[in-house]
Scaffold this motif. Sequence first.
Motif, short mmCIF file in Angstrom:
data_model
loop_
_atom_site.label_atom_id
_atom_site.label_comp_id
_atom_site.label_asym_id
_atom_site.label_seq_id
_atom_site.Cartn_x
_atom_site.Cartn_y
_atom_site.Cartn_z
N ALA A 119 -7.12 0.90 0.19
CA ALA A 119 -7.48 -0.05 -0.95
C ALA A 119 -5.98 -0.35 -1.56
CB ALA A 119 -8.14 0.49 -1.84
N ARG B 125 -4.11 0.53 7.62
CA ARG B 125 -3.06 1.51 7.25
C ARG B 125 -2.14 1.04 8.56
NH1 ARG B 125 -1.05 6.53 5.16
NH2 ARG B 125 -3.46 6.94 4.26
N LEU C 90 13.05 15.24 11.04
CA LEU C 90 14.00 16.05 10.43
C LEU C 90 13.57 17.53 10.57
CD1 LEU C 90 16.47 16.35 8.27
CD2 LEU C 90 14.73 16.37 6.56
N ALA D 72 5.84 4.28 2.59
CA ALA D 72 7.03 3.94 1.52
C ALA D 72 8.05 3.74 2.27
CB ALA D 72 6.80 5.08 0.63
N GLU E 6 12.05 8.43 11.94
CA GLU E 6 10.55 8.61 11.83
C GLU E 6 10.10 9.96 12.83
OE1 GLU E 6 7.87 8.04 10.00
OE2 GLU E 6 6.69 8.92 11.71
N ASP F 9 4.50 10.12 -1.32
CA ASP F 9 3.69 11.47 -1.35
C ASP F 9 4.39 12.73 -1.49
OD1 ASP F 9 1.39 9.98 -1.30
OD2 ASP F 9 0.51 10.83 0.72
N GLY G 37 -2.32 6.17 -4.34
CA GLY G 37 -1.16 6.98 -3.70
C GLY G 37 -0.16 5.95 -3.03
N MET G 38 -0.64 5.04 -2.27
CA MET G 38 0.18 4.20 -1.70
C MET G 38 0.85 3.35 -2.83
SD MET G 38 -0.94 1.21 0.98
CE MET G 38 -2.11 0.54 -0.02
P1 FAD Z 1 2.96 8.94 4.42
O1 FAD Z 1 2.17 7.79 4.61
O2 FAD Z 1 2.22 10.20 4.85
O3 FAD Z 1 4.38 8.47 5.37
C1 FAD Z 1 5.30 9.55 5.54
C2 FAD Z 1 5.96 9.20 6.84
O4 FAD Z 1 7.09 10.28 7.11
C3 FAD Z 1 4.93 9.27 7.86
O5 FAD Z 1 5.34 8.08 9.00
C4 FAD Z 1 5.43 10.61 8.96
O6 FAD Z 1 5.31 10.49 10.38
C5 FAD Z 1 6.72 10.56 8.57
N1 FAD Z 1 7.25 12.12 8.63
C6 FAD Z 1 6.71 13.36 8.21
N2 FAD Z 1 7.42 14.23 8.40
C7 FAD Z 1 8.79 14.07 8.91
C8 FAD Z 1 10.01 14.61 9.37
N3 FAD Z 1 10.02 15.94 9.17
N4 FAD Z 1 10.97 13.76 9.84
C9 FAD Z 1 10.62 12.27 9.81
N5 FAD Z 1 9.53 11.69 9.38
C10 FAD Z 1 8.55 12.46 9.14
N6 FAD Z 1 -3.59 5.13 -1.13
C11 FAD Z 1 -3.93 4.03 -1.57
O7 FAD Z 1 -3.04 3.34 -2.40
N7 FAD Z 1 -5.11 3.36 -1.63
C12 FAD Z 1 -6.18 3.92 -1.08
O8 FAD Z 1 -7.21 3.36 -0.78
C13 FAD Z 1 -5.78 5.29 -0.46
N8 FAD Z 1 -6.93 6.07 0.47
C14 FAD Z 1 -6.61 7.24 0.89
C15 FAD Z 1 -7.54 7.91 1.48
C16 FAD Z 1 -7.19 9.01 1.94
C17 FAD Z 1 -8.21 9.88 2.80
C18 FAD Z 1 -5.91 9.89 1.80
C19 FAD Z 1 -5.61 11.13 2.52
C20 FAD Z 1 -4.91 9.14 1.34
C21 FAD Z 1 -5.15 7.98 0.62
N9 FAD Z 1 -4.02 7.02 0.12
C22 FAD Z 1 -4.54 6.01 -0.36
C23 FAD Z 1 -3.06 7.55 -0.35
C24 FAD Z 1 -1.82 7.22 0.52
O9 FAD Z 1 -2.36 7.20 1.98
C25 FAD Z 1 -0.51 7.88 0.27
O10 FAD Z 1 -0.29 8.05 -0.95
C26 FAD Z 1 0.53 7.09 0.99
O11 FAD Z 1 0.26 7.15 2.62
C27 FAD Z 1 1.91 7.51 0.65
O12 FAD Z 1 3.00 6.95 1.54
P2 FAD Z 1 4.22 7.71 2.04
O13 FAD Z 1 5.21 6.91 2.79
O14 FAD Z 1 4.83 8.43 0.77
O15 FAD Z 1 3.80 9.03 2.96
#
Ligand code: FAD
Length: 458
Positions: A55, A110, A134, A17, A36, A305, A317-318
Amino acid sequence: MNPSPDRPLTLVGGGLAGALMATLLARRGRRVEVYERRPDPRVHGTETGRSINLALAERGLHALGQAGLRERVMERAVMMRGRMVHAEGQPPALHRYGRDDSEVIWSVSRATLNMLLLDAAERAGARIHFDRRLVEADFARRHAVFEGINDRARIGLDFDTLIGADGAGSALRRAMDAVAPLGQRAELLDHGYKELEIPPTEDGGFRIEPHALHIWPRGGYMCIALPNAEGSFTVTLFLPNRGDPSFASVVTGGEARALFARDFPDALPLMPDLAEHFALHPVGTLGTLYLDRWHLDGRAVLLGDAAHAMVPFHGQGMNCAFEDCVALDRLLAEHGDHETAFAAFAAERAPNAAAIQAMALENYVEMRDRVDDADYLLQRELAAALAARQPARFVPRYTMVTFMRVPYAVAYARGQVQAALLAEATAGKATLAEVDIDAAERAVLERLAPLDEVAEPA
Ligand code: FAD
């Protein structure tokens, strides 16, 4: 201090995201700085070194299209036409997701997706600072502190606005909550997961049907497998945390082999490294995160997330996080001040996030327990018949969530009406021939307005 438009928006997290959000904002000419935690995956590879896939469905694809990335991602994606259900003692059977290949989902890596998004963000003009986690945010002084993971070096930064895309364990959320409680509740699932692998054949081919999401439903637990473009499958085993079998009772590689030999016998020969991978890979936890508030006036906002982690059983979720990015980008462009934009963002997205969180939890029971059960299959048949007769009114919930951009909250509410109607029409019936389809169609006309009259995608 008022936010000034020429000062950068500071994003915390350059994951899925965060990198998309940075791309969309930078394409509008905003100054964007991303911090990051991890090192640059394009230089250092991924943390786990394993192929993990996701997916991708219409909402995610639409968002990637807004960032000019749809084609680039699709070139690397594998089409999944439906669920290939491996019921015990039966040959695998494909249950299509939609009517034809226009209604399919896509398996993407991913890591590849993240790297494409990071490239796009930089091309659009965003600056990304890797290995910067952070650790503190002082909202009174609008001052944040980031730390290098390896060198532990700390840098301070004055900010106007922080956008938190730092995932389920969000540090920004913690800092915001300390200033003004967000009403946070986390519900951990009593099941965990472990990622395993079906490798390609020796000549680089797929060992099982590539164009499907494979499921081995076993009542209280299940295994799934999604294809990777290079011929392997990422397998995810979902088990309870307690009881038998569970991650407490199946601990060693040998115990995992015994579980697969008993419960997933057709998968076992496909996984030569099962015992080794099982012993090496960690058990992941799953849960749902609910927040009453997503922003701290105009100083900080959460998305993806960080705002609404959910269990992964709808594969959304993604997709939902990407939809957040499109909404926040639009609202920041519409509203001059950040506080108004963030309030509008939370008002628009929170009910939808809650709806997909609930549907994701419901889908777990469906996937592990219902996909091979007779009632469920009869209801699916009736749903298909009603959708054929009344396509504008009876749209299966899975279709609304996966192949359309109907707000999740609308999909959830209509899904409840449809589920009640299907249950009533099939009660005590064993085959579609016994069901009064005309009566069920009359109920559709009475209870469901045409979908396009109630739902306009934003
Ligand atoms: P994240 O992808 O978790 O990214 C967060 C980022 O922030 C990371 O790069 C991390 O390193 C960084 N970060 C963390 N803390 C800090 C900090 N303090 N300072 C700076 N950077 C930081 N979704 C789908 O749509 N389809 C699927 O098929 C699917 N399958 C999944 C299967 C599993 C087993 C799981 C657990 C999840 C799945 N999801 C799926 C959900 C999906 O992975 C998440 O909803 C998605 O990754 C959310 O994106 P995000 O960018 O919000 O968080």
